[in-house]
Motif scaffolding. Sequence first.
Motif, mmCIF file in Angstrom:
data_model
loop_
_atom_site.group_PDB
_atom_site.id
_atom_site.type_symbol
_atom_site.label_atom_id
_atom_site.label_comp_id
_atom_site.label_asym_id
_atom_site.label_seq_id
_atom_site.Cartn_x
_atom_site.Cartn_y
_atom_site.Cartn_z
ATOM 1 N N SER A 155 37.216 51.586 48.223
ATOM 2 C CA SER A 155 38.769 51.679 47.531
ATOM 3 C C SER A 155 38.977 50.767 46.374
ATOM 4 O O SER A 155 39.565 50.930 45.624
ATOM 5 C CB SER A 155 39.721 51.762 48.853
ATOM 6 N N ILE A 156 38.744 49.414 46.786
ATOM 7 C CA ILE A 156 38.806 48.444 45.903
ATOM 8 C C ILE A 156 38.331 48.569 44.760
ATOM 9 O O ILE A 156 38.799 48.436 43.584
ATOM 10 C CB ILE A 156 38.535 46.877 46.657
ATOM 11 N N VAL A 157 36.785 49.136 44.870
ATOM 12 C CA VAL A 157 36.162 49.302 43.542
ATOM 13 C C VAL A 157 36.770 50.449 42.698
ATOM 14 O O VAL A 157 36.850 50.373 41.373
ATOM 15 C CB VAL A 157 34.496 49.501 43.953
ATOM 16 N N LEU A 158 37.040 51.516 43.301
ATOM 17 C CA LEU A 158 37.714 52.787 42.496
ATOM 18 C C LEU A 158 39.113 52.390 42.060
ATOM 19 O O LEU A 158 39.260 52.985 41.096
ATOM 20 C CB LEU A 158 37.780 53.844 43.691
ATOM 21 N N LEU A 159 39.873 51.367 42.628
ATOM 22 C CA LEU A 159 41.021 50.928 41.859
ATOM 23 C C LEU A 159 40.776 50.537 40.356
ATOM 24 O O LEU A 159 41.902 50.567 39.695
ATOM 25 C CB LEU A 159 41.860 49.907 42.807
ATOM 26 N N GLU A 160 39.721 50.074 40.250
ATOM 27 C CA GLU A 160 39.219 49.725 38.582
ATOM 28 C C GLU A 160 40.103 48.462 38.255
ATOM 29 O O GLU A 160 40.728 48.394 37.309
ATOM 30 C CB GLU A 160 39.417 50.900 37.862
ATOM 31 N N LEU A 161 40.471 47.449 39.484
ATOM 32 C CA LEU A 161 41.242 46.215 38.908
ATOM 33 C C LEU A 161 40.322 45.444 37.961
ATOM 34 O O LEU A 161 39.058 45.629 37.914
ATOM 35 C CB LEU A 161 41.710 45.615 39.921
ATOM 36 N N PRO A 162 40.909 44.242 37.568
ATOM 37 C CA PRO A 162 40.033 43.325 36.839
ATOM 38 C C PRO A 162 38.975 42.654 37.843
ATOM 39 O O PRO A 162 39.232 42.779 39.073
ATOM 40 C CB PRO A 162 41.034 42.242 36.562
ATOM 41 N N PHE A 163 38.097 42.237 37.272
ATOM 42 C CA PHE A 163 36.599 41.791 38.149
ATOM 43 C C PHE A 163 37.118 40.662 38.991
ATOM 44 O O PHE A 163 36.667 40.968 40.288
ATOM 45 C CB PHE A 163 35.559 41.387 37.240
ATOM 46 N N VAL A 164 37.920 39.552 38.616
ATOM 47 C CA VAL A 164 38.034 38.400 39.838
ATOM 48 C C VAL A 164 38.646 38.982 40.906
ATOM 49 O O VAL A 164 38.632 38.879 42.032
ATOM 50 C CB VAL A 164 38.790 37.507 39.135
ATOM 51 N N PRO A 165 40.037 39.867 40.687
ATOM 52 C CA PRO A 165 40.777 40.262 41.930
ATOM 53 C C PRO A 165 39.911 41.342 42.777
ATOM 54 O O PRO A 165 40.161 41.131 43.856
ATOM 55 C CB PRO A 165 41.804 41.086 41.277
ATOM 56 N N THR A 166 39.199 42.226 42.214
ATOM 57 C CA THR A 166 38.447 42.980 42.918
ATOM 58 C C THR A 166 37.381 42.240 43.736
ATOM 59 O O THR A 166 37.011 42.643 44.833
ATOM 60 C CB THR A 166 37.475 44.006 41.668
ATOM 61 N N LEU A 167 36.575 41.045 43.184
ATOM 62 C CA LEU A 167 35.673 40.423 43.783
ATOM 63 C C LEU A 167 36.421 39.440 44.969
ATOM 64 O O LEU A 167 35.768 39.730 46.310
ATOM 65 C CB LEU A 167 35.063 39.330 42.967
ATOM 66 N N LEU A 168 37.487 39.155 44.758
ATOM 67 C CA LEU A 168 38.084 38.453 46.065
ATOM 68 C C LEU A 168 38.670 39.297 46.970
ATOM 69 O O LEU A 168 38.557 39.002 48.296
ATOM 70 C CB LEU A 168 39.259 37.795 45.196
ATOM 71 N N ALA A 169 39.070 40.442 46.748
ATOM 72 C CA ALA A 169 39.315 41.410 47.608
ATOM 73 C C ALA A 169 38.333 41.971 48.590
ATOM 74 O O ALA A 169 38.426 42.120 49.628
ATOM 75 C CB ALA A 169 40.115 42.728 46.908
ATOM 76 N N ILE A 170 37.159 42.257 47.771
ATOM 77 C CA ILE A 170 35.994 42.403 48.699
ATOM 78 C C ILE A 170 35.235 41.383 49.520
ATOM 79 O O ILE A 170 35.317 41.788 50.768
ATOM 80 C CB ILE A 170 34.731 42.764 47.601
ATOM 81 N N VAL A 171 35.534 39.927 48.933
ATOM 82 C CA VAL A 171 35.128 39.077 49.995
ATOM 83 C C VAL A 171 36.079 38.824 51.112
ATOM 84 O O VAL A 171 35.800 38.783 52.309
ATOM 85 C CB VAL A 171 35.071 37.800 49.245
ATOM 86 N N GLY A 172 37.521 39.311 50.810
ATOM 87 C CA GLY A 172 38.451 39.227 51.868
ATOM 88 C C GLY A 172 38.309 40.278 52.969
ATOM 89 O O GLY A 172 38.397 40.089 54.386
ATOM 90 N N VAL A 173 37.784 41.497 52.403
ATOM 91 C CA VAL A 173 37.638 42.429 53.515
ATOM 92 C C VAL A 173 36.339 42.079 54.564
ATOM 93 O O VAL A 173 36.205 42.140 55.704
ATOM 94 C CB VAL A 173 37.156 43.804 52.736
ATOM 95 N N ALA A 174 35.394 41.442 53.817
ATOM 96 C CA ALA A 174 33.987 41.220 54.427
ATOM 97 C C ALA A 174 34.435 39.991 55.480
ATOM 98 O O ALA A 174 34.102 40.095 56.643
ATOM 99 C CB ALA A 174 33.209 40.465 53.615
ATOM 100 N N TRP A 175 35.505 39.218 55.176
ATOM 101 C CA TRP A 175 36.127 38.205 56.214
ATOM 102 C C TRP A 175 36.728 38.832 57.654
ATOM 103 O O TRP A 175 36.476 38.511 58.375
ATOM 104 C CB TRP A 175 36.932 37.130 55.596
#
Length: 285
Positions: free
Chosen positions: A182-202
Amino acid sequence: MTVIDPETQTGWVTDAEEGEETDDMPLSLRLSIADALTLGNATCGFMAVYFTTTGILIPHLTGSDESGGMARHSAATAVILMLCAAVFDLFDGLVARKLRSSPMGAELDNLSDLISFGLAPAYFVLVYGLVESDAHQRFSVVAAVVVLLAVVLRLARFSCVTVRDGMFQGMPSPFGALTVVSIVLLELPFVPTLLAIVGVAWLMVSRVEYPKPRGILAVAMLSWIVLAMALLAAWAFDAPGGQLLLGTGCALQVVTGAVIPLFATARRVNTFRGNRREARAAQLP
């Protein structure tokens, strides 16, 4: 029945006895209905990887991707397959509790979850880093590896840690996988996308408690999955408002993933405060 040969004094097994031994298959080799659903989960995960490769990555590498980004139909198909895997994962547990599961059911479930909710979303993140113009490939690879390792650690911990009934420790891997895509499909800027993905992994390897999908919650989860499939289909076929609907659905998925830990933390703090009050009251004369 065993018959002795008078010339060699050796025995052999008759056909009837051989048939009896063949029917006595070890219980660990028999698949149940729940196991069949679990294998459906693994199949959906593998096919999600297939569609991500053939529909998104290969057209990008060969220059046949006219849109220059994520191919809608293939991306939607891959995510729908992950949603189908979540449905199989939901029902195999329900069926196992109602009927029976083979002794290797738990191992099959973990291996299937690793494919559908570890490998498939991690690969989706990896391909996103390759095809998006503003993405950085090396950082995308790191994010994909973090997602995969988080699911591996979570599944390993789930097999050896006992938590209170009705709760998961850490974000469940199906919920985490759907939140990542869902984070990827939101097509946000790269840095917020990366941080959100790492946050989900945590969150997947954290000690935050999540309720298990049973009863009304299971029905709500199934309804949400069906709605998400409809939103993805509308987006894939460029229906009027499809992009807005998909963005709204992805945002709700991400917000839900962020809100549940807040409620869990608040509940834990309240419980801790209540225990301290009780302890102080008990010490008073």
